[in-house]
Design a protein around this motif. Sequence first.
Motif, PDB file in Angstrom:
ATOM      1  N   PRO A   8       0.840  -1.207   0.000  1.00 50.42           N
ATOM      2  CA  PRO A   8       0.000   0.000   0.000  1.00 50.42           C
ATOM      3  C   PRO A   8       0.879   1.263   0.000  1.00 50.42           C
ATOM      4  CG  PRO A   8       0.045  -1.040   2.178  1.00 50.42           C
ATOM      5  CD  PRO A   8       0.754  -1.973   1.250  1.00 50.42           C
ATOM      6  N   PRO A   9       0.402   2.344  -0.639  1.00 49.53           N
ATOM      7  CA  PRO A   9      -0.917   2.436  -1.278  1.00 49.53           C
ATOM      8  C   PRO A   9      -0.902   1.965  -2.725  1.00 49.53           C
ATOM      9  CG  PRO A   9       0.154   4.579  -1.303  1.00 49.53           C
ATOM     10  CD  PRO A   9       1.097   3.652  -0.578  1.00 49.53           C
ATOM     11  N   VAL A  10      -2.004   1.331  -3.124  1.00 45.96           N
ATOM     12  CA  VAL A  10      -2.231   0.950  -4.512  1.00 45.96           C
ATOM     13  C   VAL A  10      -3.519   1.638  -4.964  1.00 45.96           C
ATOM     14  CG1 VAL A  10      -2.808  -0.946  -6.084  1.00 45.96           C
ATOM     15  CG2 VAL A  10      -1.061  -1.274  -4.312  1.00 45.96           C
ATOM     16  N   GLU A  11      -3.456   2.339  -6.080  1.00 54.87           N
ATOM     17  CA  GLU A  11      -4.662   2.993  -6.588  1.00 54.87           C
ATOM     18  C   GLU A  11      -5.646   1.950  -7.088  1.00 54.87           C
ATOM     19  OE1 GLU A  11      -5.015   6.945  -8.840  1.00 54.87           O
ATOM     20  OE2 GLU A  11      -3.021   6.201  -9.361  1.00 54.87           O
ATOM     21  N   PRO A  12      -6.905   2.022  -6.677  1.00 54.84           N
ATOM     22  CA  PRO A  12      -7.880   1.067  -7.217  1.00 54.84           C
ATOM     23  C   PRO A  12      -8.277   1.431  -8.643  1.00 54.84           C
ATOM     24  CG  PRO A  12      -8.956   2.605  -5.742  1.00 54.84           C
ATOM     25  CD  PRO A  12      -7.483   2.898  -5.644  1.00 54.84           C
ATOM     26  N   MET A  13      -8.675   0.443  -9.409  1.00 51.29           N
ATOM     27  CA  MET A  13      -9.246   0.672 -10.727  1.00 51.29           C
ATOM     28  C   MET A  13     -10.634   1.269 -10.542  1.00 51.29           C
ATOM     29  SD  MET A  13      -9.274  -2.037 -13.860  1.00 51.29           S
ATOM     30  CE  MET A  13      -9.957  -1.695 -15.466  1.00 51.29           C
ATOM     31  N   LEU A  14     -11.045   2.167 -11.439  1.00 48.80           N
ATOM     32  CA  LEU A  14     -12.272   2.930 -11.257  1.00 48.80           C
ATOM     33  C   LEU A  14     -13.255   2.656 -12.390  1.00 48.80           C
ATOM     34  CD1 LEU A  14     -10.588   6.285 -10.194  1.00 48.80           C
ATOM     35  CD2 LEU A  14     -11.508   4.501  -8.701  1.00 48.80           C
ATOM     36  N   ALA A  15     -14.451   3.219 -12.241  1.00 44.94           N
ATOM     37  CA  ALA A  15     -15.507   3.043 -13.240  1.00 44.94           C
ATOM     38  C   ALA A  15     -16.057   4.396 -13.649  1.00 44.94           C
ATOM     39  CB  ALA A  15     -16.627   2.173 -12.680  1.00 44.94           C
ATOM     40  N   GLN A  16     -16.465   4.492 -14.896  1.00 50.49           N
ATOM     41  CA  GLN A  16     -17.128   5.696 -15.379  1.00 50.49           C
ATOM     42  C   GLN A  16     -18.624   5.442 -15.436  1.00 50.49           C
ATOM     43  OE1 GLN A  16     -16.564   6.451 -19.711  1.00 50.49           O
ATOM     44  NE2 GLN A  16     -15.068   4.789 -19.613  1.00 50.49           N
ATOM     45  N   ALA A  17     -19.388   6.485 -15.099  1.00 51.16           N
ATOM     46  CA  ALA A  17     -20.837   6.337 -15.017  1.00 51.16           C
ATOM     47  C   ALA A  17     -21.471   6.364 -16.403  1.00 51.16           C
ATOM     48  CB  ALA A  17     -21.424   7.451 -14.162  1.00 51.16           C
ATOM     49  N   ARG A  18     -22.534   5.583 -16.549  1.00 56.12           N
ATOM     50  CA  ARG A  18     -23.366   5.655 -17.737  1.00 56.12           C
ATOM     51  C   ARG A  18     -24.805   5.439 -17.289  1.00 56.12           C
ATOM     52  NH1 ARG A  18     -22.284   1.739 -22.298  1.00 56.12           N
ATOM     53  NH2 ARG A  18     -24.416   2.316 -22.835  1.00 56.12           N
ATOM     54  N   PRO A  19     -25.794   5.961 -18.041  1.00 61.83           N
ATOM     55  CA  PRO A  19     -27.181   5.926 -17.550  1.00 61.83           C
ATOM     56  C   PRO A  19     -27.842   4.563 -17.603  1.00 61.83           C
ATOM     57  CG  PRO A  19     -27.084   6.972 -19.709  1.00 61.83           C
ATOM     58  CD  PRO A  19     -25.655   6.780 -19.258  1.00 61.83           C
ATOM     59  N   THR A  20     -27.429   3.703 -18.558  1.00 67.31           N
ATOM     60  CA  THR A  20     -28.084   2.405 -18.716  1.00 67.31           C
ATOM     61  C   THR A  20     -27.038   1.328 -18.982  1.00 67.31           C
ATOM     62  OG1 THR A  20     -28.362   2.743 -21.099  1.00 67.31           O
ATOM     63  CG2 THR A  20     -30.184   3.443 -19.665  1.00 67.31           C
ATOM     64  N   LEU A  21     -27.446   0.085 -18.797  1.00 70.56           N
ATOM     65  CA  LEU A  21     -26.584  -1.030 -19.160  1.00 70.56           C
ATOM     66  C   LEU A  21     -26.423  -1.074 -20.674  1.00 70.56           C
ATOM     67  CD1 LEU A  21     -28.036  -3.855 -16.883  1.00 70.56           C
ATOM     68  CD2 LEU A  21     -25.776  -2.818 -16.676  1.00 70.56           C
ATOM     69  N   PRO A  22     -25.309  -1.625 -21.171  1.00 73.91           N
ATOM     70  CA  PRO A  22     -25.181  -1.815 -22.616  1.00 73.91           C
ATOM     71  C   PRO A  22     -26.326  -2.687 -23.128  1.00 73.91           C
ATOM     72  CG  PRO A  22     -23.101  -2.237 -21.497  1.00 73.91           C
ATOM     73  CD  PRO A  22     -24.139  -2.105 -20.427  1.00 73.91           C
ATOM     74  N   GLY A  23     -26.644  -2.551 -24.422  1.00 73.79           N
ATOM     75  CA  GLY A  23     -27.688  -3.370 -25.011  1.00 73.79           C
ATOM     76  C   GLY A  23     -27.349  -4.846 -24.930  1.00 73.79           C
ATOM     77  N   PRO A  24     -28.341  -5.720 -25.141  1.00 70.92           N
ATOM     78  CA  PRO A  24     -28.100  -7.169 -25.035  1.00 70.92           C
ATOM     79  C   PRO A  24     -26.913  -7.645 -25.854  1.00 70.92           C
ATOM     80  CG  PRO A  24     -30.445  -6.727 -25.274  1.00 70.92           C
ATOM     81  CD  PRO A  24     -29.743  -5.404 -25.463  1.00 70.92           C
ATOM     82  N   GLY A  25     -26.728  -7.101 -27.051  1.00 75.81           N
ATOM     83  CA  GLY A  25     -25.576  -7.512 -27.866  1.00 75.81           C
ATOM     84  C   GLY A  25     -24.273  -7.155 -27.207  1.00 75.81           C
ATOM     85  N   GLY A  26     -24.200  -5.932 -26.661  1.00 72.46           N
ATOM     86  CA  GLY A  26     -22.977  -5.491 -25.991  1.00 72.46           C
ATOM     87  C   GLY A  26     -22.696  -6.289 -24.740  1.00 72.46           C
ATOM     88  N   LEU A  27     -23.772  -6.640 -24.003  1.00 74.01           N
ATOM     89  CA  LEU A  27     -23.585  -7.404 -22.777  1.00 74.01           C
ATOM     90  C   LEU A  27     -23.068  -8.808 -23.054  1.00 74.01           C
ATOM     91  CD1 LEU A  27     -26.695  -6.415 -20.623  1.00 74.01           C
ATOM     92  CD2 LEU A  27     -24.318  -5.905 -20.137  1.00 74.01           C
ATOM     93  N   ARG A  28     -23.421  -9.348 -24.204  1.00 71.99           N
ATOM     94  CA  ARG A  28     -23.006 -10.718 -24.495  1.00 71.99           C
ATOM     95  C   ARG A  28     -21.597 -10.790 -25.082  1.00 71.99           C
ATOM     96  NH1 ARG A  28     -28.650 -11.066 -25.998  1.00 71.99           N
ATOM     97  NH2 ARG A  28     -29.733 -12.464 -24.580  1.00 71.99           N
ATOM     98  N   ARG A  29     -21.035  -9.632 -25.433  1.00 67.63           N
ATOM     99  CA  ARG A  29     -19.719  -9.639 -26.070  1.00 67.63           C
ATOM    100  C   ARG A  29     -18.615  -9.446 -25.028  1.00 67.63           C
ATOM    101  NH1 ARG A  29     -22.328  -6.742 -30.362  1.00 67.63           N
ATOM    102  NH2 ARG A  29     -21.598  -4.766 -29.515  1.00 67.63           N
ATOM    103  N   GLY A  30     -18.367 -10.485 -24.278  1.00 71.84           N
ATOM    104  CA  GLY A  30     -17.189 -10.493 -23.431  1.00 71.84           C
ATOM    105  C   GLY A  30     -17.197  -9.595 -22.224  1.00 71.84           C
ATOM    106  N   VAL A  31     -18.337  -9.497 -21.516  1.00 68.90           N
ATOM    107  CA  VAL A  31     -18.358  -8.710 -20.288  1.00 68.90           C
ATOM    108  C   VAL A  31     -19.017  -9.514 -19.180  1.00 68.90           C
ATOM    109  CG1 VAL A  31     -18.409  -6.488 -21.492  1.00 68.90           C
ATOM    110  CG2 VAL A  31     -20.561  -7.570 -20.807  1.00 68.90           C
ATOM    111  N   ALA A  32     -18.735  -9.087 -17.952  1.00 71.89           N
ATOM    112  CA  ALA A  32     -19.407  -9.620 -16.769  1.00 71.89           C
ATOM    113  C   ALA A  32     -19.967  -8.454 -15.983  1.00 71.89           C
ATOM    114  CB  ALA A  32     -18.434 -10.435 -15.917  1.00 71.89           C
TER     115      ALA A  32
END
Length: 335
Positions: A8-32
């Motif tokens: 320590p200290p190690v910077e954590p990886m972060l996330a950027q905000a978006r209003p909605t989940l990706p569409g079904p096609g985007g969700l199925r292309r290699g994400v969890a």
Amino acid sequence: MSPDRLRPPVEPMLAQARPTLPGPGGLRRGVAMELKWDGFRALLFTAGRPGGAMVLQTRKGTLIQDRFPDLVAAAGQLPTGLVLDGELLALTGEGVMDFGALQRRAASSVPQKVQALTKAFPAYYVAFDLLQVEGRPTLAEPYEVRRARLEALFADHALTPPWTLCPSTRDPELAQEWLETWTRTPGIEGVVVKGLQQPYRPGARDWLKVRARETTEAVVGAVTGTLGRPRRLVLGRYDAAGRLRHVGTTTEISPAAAQQLGDRLTTAAAGAHPWEGARFTAGWGTRAALDTRMVTPDQVAEISGDTARDRGVWRHPVRLVRLRLDMPVEDVPAF
């Protein structure tokens, strides 16, 4: 000790905000997708030798393990040379996640108070990433490999609470269900989307976060800017005793909404406003005071906000949807 071992200290990886989940096609292309928790981000380090000290590091790099003796006592379940990324939570005696209690625990350093808070609000650690195992960093490995290692860690060591494995799914329908239903539970505020092939990049905003939002109403109690051209709204709701209680602040409103509202605002009479002399900020964790003007609390705003609230107060700024000229303040939900 390996020169590559994480410290320590190690910077954590972060996330950027978006209003909605990706569409079904985007969700199925290699994400969890994982649940997004309304807690304190923390990296956990175990020592390189059995019985060594466990360290908890906040997102900003502060070490706070002395505030969480219950987690330190349970660290014997964990193997040596481990670094986890996850979220700290605190529960009430009824088993409800309570951010205010967690905040008090993280801020308390007096031993007697730490012990009292530990007894009243036990802590839990929800792990969602593994950055090092047996002293070997895993940052360069793809997320799906790190996730498999994390699941194996919980299975091989039969980890039990306070150690909890964050739920994860590759099913877009289940992720949408989490966003629509699980977020009604206090302490769960949305979904984080991660690429299966992504390495762990400290400080990078390479993940996506989608917060659940609710649309509701509040009373306009004060504004920033001028009465003719307000910029932000300071919002309230009446409690059972008829007192106007502060519940949040909006982001900057549009020029059209400012003009519409400015035509209807009136300055509160001296000594007549329940918030006279009060100090407001733009949101939780922000110390800079807003320059506010008290107004007669007779206007209703329809707002959209996330589910992160502390004792009835939105911690993040909410968005103005529209003015509810058809709704009297008596019909606004109570505090």
